[in-house]
Motif scaffolding. Structure first.
Motif, PDB file in Angstrom:
ATOM      1  N   LYS A  51       0.983  -1.323  -0.026  1.00 61.19           N
ATOM      2  CA  LYS A  51      -0.072   0.133   0.037  1.00 61.19           C
ATOM      3  C   LYS A  51       0.928   1.164  -0.158  1.00 61.19           C
ATOM      4  N   VAL A  52       0.166   2.262  -0.328  1.00 62.56           N
ATOM      5  CA  VAL A  52       0.999   3.734  -0.375  1.00 62.56           C
ATOM      6  C   VAL A  52       1.795   3.795   1.013  1.00 62.56           C
ATOM      7  N   ASP A  53       1.090   3.589   2.003  1.00 61.50           N
ATOM      8  CA  ASP A  53       1.527   3.862   3.430  1.00 61.50           C
ATOM      9  C   ASP A  53       2.593   3.014   3.810  1.00 61.50           C
ATOM     10  N   ASP A  54       2.942   2.008   3.131  1.00 62.35           N
ATOM     11  CA  ASP A  54       4.141   0.859   3.151  1.00 62.35           C
ATOM     12  C   ASP A  54       5.393   1.528   2.457  1.00 62.35           C
ATOM     13  N   GLU A 104       8.490   4.173   2.212  1.00 61.77           N
ATOM     14  CA  GLU A 104       8.948   5.186   3.338  1.00 61.77           C
ATOM     15  C   GLU A 104      10.155   5.760   2.666  1.00 61.77           C
ATOM     16  N   LYS A 164       7.764  -1.724   2.174  1.00 59.70           N
ATOM     17  CA  LYS A 164       7.351  -2.628   3.497  1.00 59.70           C
ATOM     18  C   LYS A 164       6.248  -3.735   2.927  1.00 59.70           C
ATOM     19  N   SER A 172      10.954  -6.448   4.192  1.00 60.98           N
ATOM     20  CA  SER A 172      11.158  -4.899   3.513  1.00 60.98           C
ATOM     21  C   SER A 172      12.131  -4.925   2.454  1.00 60.98           C
TER      22      SER A 172
END
Length: 218
Positions: free
Chosen positions: A46-49, A51, A66, A73
């Motif tokens: 997902k986008v929030d994965d 960093e 991630k 990761s």
């Protein structure tokens, strides 16, 4: 008979050092980030994965992807990329290689990088079923040091290093009555992922035989 153990904690790391750094992967990341995100979609990223790491030296900076469902990761920077998988085991090795291969092929295609060397590490926390952990570590205590005191030995650690290999045997800092082992080995950039996995399995089996343990599988 080998002592039966469980392996509650197992972490594998595989770093690929590029033959030559790629400034393109440091400065102009948009295309490679987009392509990697698409390539890793089969593992529900997902986008929030994603960093972006901007701290530290330029060689430390990059982007980490991630995969929470796989506890894995994949990081890439200008000089190295690295896969880290928690809860690793040999049953998941094929999938781990596939994730690494997916990321690496994307970097080759867009960043025009080549493998200079592979640096690998397997860190395992082992829990004996019956024996105290110190009994398994006693053979690794040098006799001259052990003879300095007549009281029971409470802790033992051993590290041996070769040119392209290092082995650590110690008590676990995370498990009660546990052992910690780390197997590290470097490979030439011409090695294949299957060759690397095969050698690491041999290394693990040899060390388990030396310690006198065997994983208790259902």
């Amino acid at each position: 008979m080998p002592e039966l153990i469980t392996i509650p904690i197992a972490i594998v790391e595989i770093a690929i050092e590029y033959e030559d750094p790629s400034m393109k992967l440091l400065v102009d990341r948009a295309k490679v980030v987009d392509q990697l995100f698409r390539a890793l979609k089969p593992w529900n990223i997902k986008v929030d994965d994603v960093e972006v790491i901007q701290d530290g030296k330029p060689s430390d900076q990059g982007v980490k992807f991630k995969l929470p469902l796989k506890r894995t990761s994949f990081f890439f920077g200008a000089a190295v990329c690295k896969l880290v998988r928690d809860d690793a085991d040999w049953e998941s090795a094929e999938e781990t290689i596939k994730i690494l291969d997916t990321g690496w092929k994307t970097l080759i295609e867009i960043g025009a990088v080549q493998a200079g060397a592979y640096k690998t590490s397997i860190a395992l926390h082992l829990q004996p079923k019956t024996l105290p952990f110190i009994e398994l570590l006693k053979p690794f205590a040098p006799a001259p040091l052990a003879s300095l005191d007549s009281s029971p030995i409470r802790a033992i650690a051993a590290v041996i290093k070769w040119e392209k290999r290092r082995v650590t045997v110690d008590g676990s800092g995370h498990l009660a009555n546990g052992l910690f082992v780390r197997l590290e080995r470097d490979f030439e950039g011409t090695a294949t992922f299957d060759e690397i996995a095969g050698q690491l399995k041999i290394d693990e089996d040899q060390l388990f035989d030396l310690i006198g343990v065997k994983e208790d599988r259902p």
